[in-house]
Design a protein around this motif. Sequence first.
Motif, PDB file in Angstrom:
ATOM      1  N   ASN A   1       0.822  -1.212   0.000  1.00  0.00           N
ATOM      2  CA  ASN A   1       0.000   0.000   0.000  1.00  0.00           C
ATOM      3  C   ASN A   1       0.853   1.258   0.000  1.00  0.00           C
ATOM      4  O   ASN A   1       0.517   2.253   0.665  1.00  0.00           O
ATOM      5  CB  ASN A   1      -0.970   0.006   1.197  1.00  0.00           C
ATOM      6  CG  ASN A   1      -2.023   1.100   1.089  1.00  0.00           C
ATOM      7  OD1 ASN A   1      -2.349   1.554  -0.007  1.00  0.00           O
ATOM      8  ND2 ASN A   1      -2.568   1.521   2.221  1.00  0.00           N
TER       9      ASN A   1
ATOM     10  N   MET B   1      -6.915  -1.813   5.525  1.00  0.00           N
ATOM     11  CA  MET B   1      -7.243  -2.792   4.495  1.00  0.00           C
ATOM     12  C   MET B   1      -7.990  -3.960   5.138  1.00  0.00           C
ATOM     13  O   MET B   1      -7.502  -4.602   6.059  1.00  0.00           O
ATOM     14  CB  MET B   1      -5.969  -3.277   3.807  1.00  0.00           C
ATOM     15  CG  MET B   1      -6.211  -4.217   2.661  1.00  0.00           C
ATOM     16  SD  MET B   1      -4.798  -4.312   1.521  1.00  0.00           S
ATOM     17  CE  MET B   1      -3.444  -4.622   2.620  1.00  0.00           C
TER      18      MET B   1
ATOM     19  N   ASP C   1      -9.217  -1.132  -4.346  1.00  0.00           N
ATOM     20  CA  ASP C   1      -8.102  -1.204  -5.277  1.00  0.00           C
ATOM     21  C   ASP C   1      -8.097  -2.546  -6.001  1.00  0.00           C
ATOM     22  O   ASP C   1      -8.590  -3.562  -5.471  1.00  0.00           O
ATOM     23  CB  ASP C   1      -6.767  -1.048  -4.547  1.00  0.00           C
ATOM     24  CG  ASP C   1      -6.466   0.392  -4.161  1.00  0.00           C
ATOM     25  OD1 ASP C   1      -7.212   1.301  -4.599  1.00  0.00           O
ATOM     26  OD2 ASP C   1      -5.496   0.606  -3.415  1.00  0.00           O
TER      27      ASP C   1
ATOM     28  N   ARG D   1      -0.987  -1.683  -8.861  1.00  0.00           N
ATOM     29  CA  ARG D   1      -2.268  -1.292  -8.284  1.00  0.00           C
ATOM     30  C   ARG D   1      -2.964  -0.256  -9.156  1.00  0.00           C
ATOM     31  O   ARG D   1      -2.337   0.675  -9.666  1.00  0.00           O
ATOM     32  CB  ARG D   1      -2.025  -0.703  -6.886  1.00  0.00           C
ATOM     33  CG  ARG D   1      -3.262  -0.280  -6.110  1.00  0.00           C
ATOM     34  CD  ARG D   1      -3.656   1.173  -6.310  1.00  0.00           C
ATOM     35  NE  ARG D   1      -2.601   2.110  -5.964  1.00  0.00           N
ATOM     36  CZ  ARG D   1      -2.403   2.582  -4.734  1.00  0.00           C
ATOM     37  NH1 ARG D   1      -3.183   2.222  -3.759  1.00  0.00           N
ATOM     38  NH2 ARG D   1      -1.416   3.452  -4.516  1.00  0.00           N
TER      39      ARG D   1
END
Length: 424
Positions: free
Chosen positions: A329, A336, A373, A386
């Motif tokens: 990330n 998350m 995402d 991503r």
Amino acid sequence: MYRPMMGALACALAACATPTGVTTGMQPAVPSLSHTVVLTKLDSPWDMAFLPDGTMFFTEKCQGLSVRHTNGTVVKLLGMKDAKGYASIANDLFCEGQAGMAGVAVDPNFASNRFVYVYSSSSLTPPGTNRVIRLRVNDALTAVSDRTDIVTDIPYKPRASNHPFGGPGAHNGGRIRFSPGDGYLYVTTGDTHNGQVPQSPTLLGGKVLRIDRDGKAAPGNGAPAGFDPRIYTYGHRNPQGITFRPGTHQPFTAENGPWHSDEVTALVPGGNAGWDPRPNMAGRGPCPDDYCGYSPNQMGPMDPKQRAAFMPMTDTRTYPNAMRPAWNNDGLSQGMFGATFVSGAQWKAWNGRMLVGFGGIGIHGTPVGNRIDVLDIAPNGLSATRTTVNLPMPAARFRSLVQGPDGNLYVATDEGTISRLTPN
């Protein structure tokens, strides 16, 4: 993919752009999503699990387990202490902080055994533990019976804790999923803000368990000598998502980080995720309540300049053989939670990719993330790229993402809704 032949020919002659503006050439397009609200006015919906016909079991963290029939009727099956309107009540099940009724999973052999499983906090073992509970659902899908607690010793953070970060029930884990490959149940557990837990060979917090439908260790878990045989991987902080790559069925976790580095990791039997918040590890000194999980900036807002000095989520200095994350990330922690791979031609360019949902609370109580995402994870599970979904709905704290039997994505949010996202 592009359906009209003229469209395909045009793309062969000129660069084509997806709705996100990424040039694709002959590659499948990125899907657009439409949004349909399925359920509203829920109390912190936490997870969902489906029967092949679309019947949906779902949990509400402070209420209990319910089922939505295919005609849209909702029946409340098993309520927690003080819940109302349920067919049955389990007074030992409680909600506190992040703890409560969390994950739900349907047995792969449901058609013959009628089993559904939930992960919930219970007071049966003082001061409280998390349990994996097996229930039998009647033919009419209106009641449950034959409760069997197949795991009873997953740690829970009690109210008596003096830990300065987070209240009771913190870092509680709670996702449960059957692997479509081996048919065993995987259970994610949190470190409960206890520095001794993640690397402990016997305490079940900060772990991923792999068990059969009776709660016994599955064969091939690969835990090191002296470890509880139910442990599949260890050294986790607070994994709240687990999903399996289509085709290979390799499990991946989605894990909350300590003000930094939410991580997605490909799991291997007996693997160490590298989280060890004990004092005096890797040269650390004393930490509040012997938990160094926020070191060095133990209190107050995070200084971005200090981020590199923070205790790593995956400590490869101390554990050089730790499982490496596929994605972190971008060095941020944004809560998350749920994760799922989506599959099917309707998902176009996202077919076979992982979707992860975010919705954490920042250090000043402000929402962060609040997005979904898409991760394109390398075949070896060690890297990923991503992109962010263009949501057809207001941003929300996404708690669970599940692909339903109809091929669509179902999302639960802390705003009290379960919605269906359909790719177009």
